[in-house]
Scaffold this motif. Structure first.
Motif, PDB file in Angstrom:
ATOM      1  N   UNK A   1     102.873  93.481  32.769  1.00 60.21           N
ATOM      2  CA  UNK A   1     102.114  92.331  32.511  1.00 60.21           C
ATOM      3  C   UNK A   1     101.510  91.913  33.479  1.00 60.21           C
ATOM      4  N   UNK A   2      99.925  91.674  33.120  1.00 64.54           N
ATOM      5  CA  UNK A   2      99.236  91.218  34.254  1.00 64.54           C
ATOM      6  C   UNK A   2      98.819  90.085  34.292  1.00 64.54           C
ATOM      7  N   UNK A   3      98.948  88.943  35.393  1.00 61.26           N
ATOM      8  CA  UNK A   3      98.182  88.047  34.850  1.00 61.26           C
ATOM      9  C   UNK A   3      97.344  88.364  35.624  1.00 61.26           C
ATOM     10  N   UNK A   4      96.505  86.806  35.475  1.00 55.94           N
ATOM     11  CA  UNK A   4      94.845  86.886  37.181  1.00 55.94           C
ATOM     12  C   UNK A   4      95.762  85.399  37.338  1.00 55.94           C
ATOM     13  N   UNK A   5      96.558  84.235  37.407  1.00 54.03           N
ATOM     14  CA  UNK A   5      96.922  83.509  38.088  1.00 54.03           C
ATOM     15  C   UNK A   5      98.700  83.450  37.810  1.00 54.03           C
ATOM     16  N   UNK A   6      99.401  82.890  38.732  1.00 55.13           N
ATOM     17  CA  UNK A   6     100.424  82.449  38.546  1.00 55.13           C
ATOM     18  C   UNK A   6     101.046  82.016  37.561  1.00 55.13           C
ATOM     19  N   UNK A   7     100.171  80.629  37.435  1.00 60.43           N
ATOM     20  CA  UNK A   7     100.211  79.810  35.909  1.00 60.43           C
ATOM     21  C   UNK A   7     100.490  80.459  34.720  1.00 60.43           C
ATOM     22  N   UNK A   8      99.555  81.197  34.446  1.00 60.78           N
ATOM     23  CA  UNK A   8      99.215  81.948  33.783  1.00 60.78           C
ATOM     24  C   UNK A   8     100.443  82.718  32.895  1.00 60.78           C
TER      25      UNK A   8
END
Lengths: 328, 92
Positions: A1-8
């Motif tokens: 799973x990939x997210x653009x920022x840590x908060x996401x």
């Protein structure tokens, strides 16, 4: 799973079956591939959130909603009463978003929590041990009155706390386990139970919503006047099916069982939640009913390692080690 | 019929400091009346106008009686009743 920022990366936590604890429920025999009978326990691993607790969900949601409606603007100071996890979640988000963070926290909480808050740059104002979180709430309200420019998101009364769970935790559980029959969580701000409870009640006819409330030793309750108790503004009893009070011994036993039986290293409040989940599991097995019981693993055990409860020789020794501490 | 009743610190002035006392009663209401006979004044701290006071929580075998039958909850032998002040708890 990939997210653009840590908060996401907040949310979308795993839901794992617990075949050994399920099989150990008296009368719960048989095999269905899950390794257990008609009663199955499932753990929602909220320790997998960025700061390691379920509180990342409401903290981020409360901040983003406050930003959206203009209550929170660049350079603001955020104030919050917390026994730890919400403060830690808010502090991480505040650091990334550029806010100053002030936490009011009872002095009888673990050193790890204090260190984690400092690590993310939060200022910690200790509140007296007597009265526990009630006192922290009172002190925070006094500070808010003294500093009208500070923004208190106030997890006990902020609908966006429950809203975070209505929007994310509830739908995740139903998507992963459409056959869910019970949801069990800890009762503090009541946000998790109100949010997930409302969502599941809308979608799952007859679902049972169970609260596990921590019961501390006398030191924590102290000499509280019965007329000055505290019920969070978010609390709506009609969302719950029932509510259990779980003492330190049962919470510690549950925490140790979860580690020994299933290898899950959870915080002490999770042991209390498991105790309540096993209680409803036994009831279902006795009645010969099918049950898919989801309970919340609120955080990992890291913040409680210094108490020694995980390696104490006996449950009694572990309970002794926890005396006087706010463990949830 | 003996029922163990755990008493919070704030109410131990009524029980000579005892953390737990025994009582009798077929319902919670009857139990409180029984306790009041031996510990005068305790009932009024728990009950107002026939209902549990707002910040008083009472548990029958660890289950909140407000989700059972409240003050009319039926009691049985060897049950235990815990009285606690309402507090903010949980992993907050």
């Amino acid at each position: 799973m990939k997210y653009d920022t840590p908060l996401e990366a907040v949310g979308n936590t795993p839901l794992v079956g617990l075949p050994r604890l399920s099989a150990a429920i008296p009368g719960n025999l048989g095999s269905d591939g899950h390794g257990a009978g008609a009663v199955r326990l499932w753990a929602k691993l909220e320790d997998r959130n960025p700061t390691g607790s379920i509180k990342d969900r409401p903290a981020l949601h409360m901040i983003e909603r406050a930003e959206a409606d203009g209550r929170l603007t660049p350079g603001c100071t955020i104030l919050e009463p917390t026994s730890g996890n919400t403060g830690i979640s808010l502090a991480m988000a505040a650091k990334l978003k550029g806010y100053r963070m002030v936490c009011v926290m009872p002095e009888n909480t673990s050193e790890e929590r204090r260190e984690l808050l400092r690590m993310w740059g939060a200022e910690v104002i200790p509140s007296p041990a007597a009265g526990g979180s009630n006192t922290a709430v009172r002190v925070a309200k006094e500070l808010a009155a003294e500093h009208p420019d500070w923004v208190m998101l106030y997890q006990y009364g902020n609908p966006d706390n429950a809203g975070a769970h209505y929007a994310t935790t509830g739908p995740e559980i139903l998507a992963d386990l459409p056959t869910v029959t019970h949801f069990v969580a800890g009762l503090g701000t009541t946000g998790t139970l109100m949010g997930v409870g409302r969502y599941l009640r809308e979608k799952v006819p007859g679902v049972t919503i169970v609260a596990a409330e921590p019961r501390y030793d006398d030191l924590v309750y102290g000499l509280r006047n019965l007329d000055e108790g505290f019920v969070p503004e978010l609390y709506d009893a009609s969302v719950l099916s029932t509510r259990f009070s779980v003492g330190s011994a049962d919470a510690v036993r549950g925490t140790r069982d979860l580690l020994q039986q299933e290898g899950i290293f959870a915080g002490v409040s999770t042991g209390a939640i498991l105790h309540a989940a096993l209680g409803v599991g036994r009831k279902a097995a006795k009645a010969g009913e099918r049950a898919d019981i989801v309970f919340v693993v609120a955080d990992g055990g890291w913040k409680y390692l210094s108490t020694g409860i995980y390696t104490a020789a006996t449950t009694e020794d572990a309970v002794e080690a926890l005396q006087g501490q706010l463990w949830a | 019929m003996a029922i163990e009743v755990r008493i919070p610190t704030i109410l131990r002035t009524y029980t000579d400091g005892a953390k737990a006392v025994e009582g009798n009663g077929a319902t919670l209401d009857a139990l409180f009346a029984d306790l009041d006979a031996r510990h005068p004044g305790i009932r009024a701290r728990l009950v107002d106008a026939g209902e549990l006071r707002r910040f008083v929580n009472v548990y029958l075998n660890d289950e909140d009686v407000r989700f059972l039958d409240g003050i009319n909850t039926a009691l049985g032998d060897n049950d235990n009743v815990t009285i606690l002040p309402a507090v903010a708890g949980g992993s907050v």
